[in-house]
Design a protein around this motif. Sequence first.
Motif: not given
Length: 196
Positions: A51-52, A54-59
């Motif tokens: 989850a972390a 995915c959040k980092d990549f999408n950001e």
Amino acid sequence: MSKAARAVKNVRKVVEKIEHKSKLRTNIPAGMAVAGPPLGPQLGQRGINVAAFCKDFNERTKDMREGVPLPCRIWVNPDRSYRLVIHQPPTTFFVKQAAGITRAAMCPGKEVAGKITLKHVYEIAKIKAQDPPQEFKTMEKICADVIGTARSCGIEIVRDYDPEEYAEHLKERAEVVEQQKKELQEIKEAKMMRTA
């Protein structure tokens, strides 16, 4: 404590500190990293918080057009942190975009899926030169790689082309692609009938 026991204890400490240097190579669509397959299981086996990640990549990819495939290299540290390097989209993506097509030729060399100019080749090479694996290549070599990729997709390299004539070519090409899709679907259905 005996020498043998101390040696075993020291070996255990060394074994626990093994660092997995292998990197994970995967393509992730810009702004669309999700915890589900195929990305979630790949990261999960390496102990990364999915989850972390995915959040980092999408950001990090929020300013790019959503869905553009991005080759990524992920190195996992012993403490389960990671180092993520995001490359430019694949050359095939760029040459198909420049040619205005979504699908490459099924028989490169026998059919022309599209056309791009030498200016397109140079612009794509300038973008691809930013990737870490290309840093020691000359611009001439990167351009040659782009031309090779374009030819493998059935895309012709030209000095210049007439936009109206090319638009007509793309219309004809769309009909050919539809016919090829129908043929592939018929072959697939025939195989399914044989296995049933």
